[in-house]
Design an enzyme around this catalytic site. Structure first.
Site, PDB file in Angstrom:
ATOM      1  N   ARG A  45     -38.343 -36.876  34.894  1.00  0.00           N
ATOM      2  CA  ARG A  45     -39.486 -36.977  35.132  1.00  0.00           C
ATOM      3  C   ARG A  45     -40.615 -37.189  34.193  1.00  0.00           C
ATOM      4  NH1 ARG A  45     -40.679 -33.859  29.114  1.00  0.00           N
ATOM      5  NH2 ARG A  45     -41.618 -32.068  28.872  1.00  0.00           N
ATOM      6  N   SER A 117     -36.744 -23.497  35.484  1.00  0.00           N
ATOM      7  CA  SER A 117     -36.848 -23.219  33.685  1.00  0.00           C
ATOM      8  C   SER A 117     -36.656 -21.256  33.515  1.00  0.00           C
ATOM      9  CB  SER A 117     -37.861 -23.787  33.187  1.00  0.00           C
ATOM     10  OG  SER A 117     -37.745 -25.118  33.482  1.00  0.00           O
ATOM     11  N   LYS A 146     -40.488 -32.359  24.212  1.00  0.00           N
ATOM     12  CA  LYS A 146     -40.598 -31.059  24.420  1.00  0.00           C
ATOM     13  C   LYS A 146     -41.788 -30.516  23.368  1.00  0.00           C
ATOM     14  CE  LYS A 146     -40.983 -27.528  28.390  1.00  0.00           C
ATOM     15  NZ  LYS A 146     -41.712 -28.081  28.765  1.00  0.00           N
TER      16      LYS A 146
HETATM   17  C1  LIG Z   1     -38.205 -28.202  31.499  1.00  0.00           C
HETATM   18  C2  LIG Z   1     -37.203 -28.109  31.881  1.00  0.00           C
HETATM   19  C3  LIG Z   1     -35.884 -26.857  31.309  1.00  0.00           C
HETATM   20  N1  LIG Z   1     -34.794 -26.856  31.692  1.00  0.00           N
HETATM   21  C4  LIG Z   1     -34.479 -28.497  32.962  1.00  0.00           C
HETATM   22  C5  LIG Z   1     -32.819 -28.651  33.636  1.00  0.00           C
HETATM   23  F1  LIG Z   1     -32.154 -28.658  32.886  1.00  0.00           F
HETATM   24  F2  LIG Z   1     -33.307 -29.499  34.105  1.00  0.00           F
HETATM   25  F3  LIG Z   1     -32.637 -27.315  33.786  1.00  0.00           F
HETATM   26  N2  LIG Z   1     -35.244 -29.599  33.480  1.00  0.00           N
HETATM   27  C6  LIG Z   1     -36.499 -29.606  32.828  1.00  0.00           C
HETATM   28  N3  LIG Z   1     -37.268 -29.720  32.643  1.00  0.00           N
END
Ligand SMILES: C=C1C=NC(C(F)(F)F)=NC1=N
Length: 222
Positions: A45, A117, A146
């Protein structure tokens, strides 16, 4: 990687490490340590202030992908569909602001993992209808990773989805640690995804081991 069946995805979600160059000075070293600790899946990411782009993003992605391949764990790319295809990633994870999962599925084909998500039952149902292989549910607890995270929702949505009979693999995200992981598993998550609990740990290997032990014991007790 051949097609990922649901059981393989569910198992891989147990300890899903997520990172990019913004979360740690050497993502490759931290990924190696996380894998030594038993991480079962990795998401690249590359987002936020100072995130890599273009060739640098691709070059780091290739290194991280090779590390996952050597370890035999799925390598997932966040948001960037072109990068996911260029890296021949095992899958892609998209948020609600990204392209609909249906479009993603058409682009990456049946053999790759598509994660979405979801913050509400409606978003979950739409993602499932679009062919998602797993859902990221959260933020379960307050998160420091985040800056534009949605409202903290606790385990409400996890419980709502399971009570509604949704059996798709679910991974909890948002503020997960070895101390609270069991709460998410008991509420129906198949695993936990973490960024800072591992990337910012003095020993990422030890942090993963402790998280995985908490998840494994909670799964047995379910
Ligand atoms: C914003 C996000 C929410 N969930 C997930 C995951 F955990 F992979 F499902 N990854 C992300 N980047």
């Amino acid at each position: 990687m051949a097609g990922w069946n649901e059981a393989a995805v569910r198992r891989a979600l147990r300890l899903y490490f997520i990172a990019g160059s913004v979360n740690c000075s050497s993502p490759l070293d931290v990924l190696r340590a996380a894998i030594e600790g038993g991480a079962t899946m990795f998401q690249y990411r590359e987002k936020g202030a100072g995130a890599l782009e273009g060739k640098a993003k691709l070059a780091l992605g290739m290194q991280l992908r090779d590390c996952c391949r050597e370890a035999g764990i799925p390598f997932i790319v966040n948001d960037d569909i072109e990068l996911a295809i260029a890296l021949d990633a095992d899958g892609i994870h998209v948020g609600q602001e990204d392209a609909p999962a249906g479009d993603i599925r058409r682009l990456v084909g049946a053999g790759r993992i598509v994660g979405v998500s979801a913050h509400t039952v409606e978003e979950a149902r739409q993602a499932i209808a679009d062919g998602a292989d797993y859902l990221g549910i959260g933020p379960i607890f307050p998160t420091s990773s985040k800056d534009d995270a949605r409202a903290v929702q606790g385990t409400r949505l996890l419980e709502e989805l399971r009570n509604a009979g949704i059996a798709l693999p679910l991974v909890a995200i948002g503020g997960l640690t070895a101390d609270n992981a069991a709460i998410a598993i008991r509420s129906g998550a198949d695993g936990v995804s973490v960024i800072s609990a591992v990337a910012a740990a003095p020993s990422p290997r030890l942090a993963v081991r402790q998280l995985l032990a908490a998840v494994a014991s909670a799964l047995q007790g379910r």
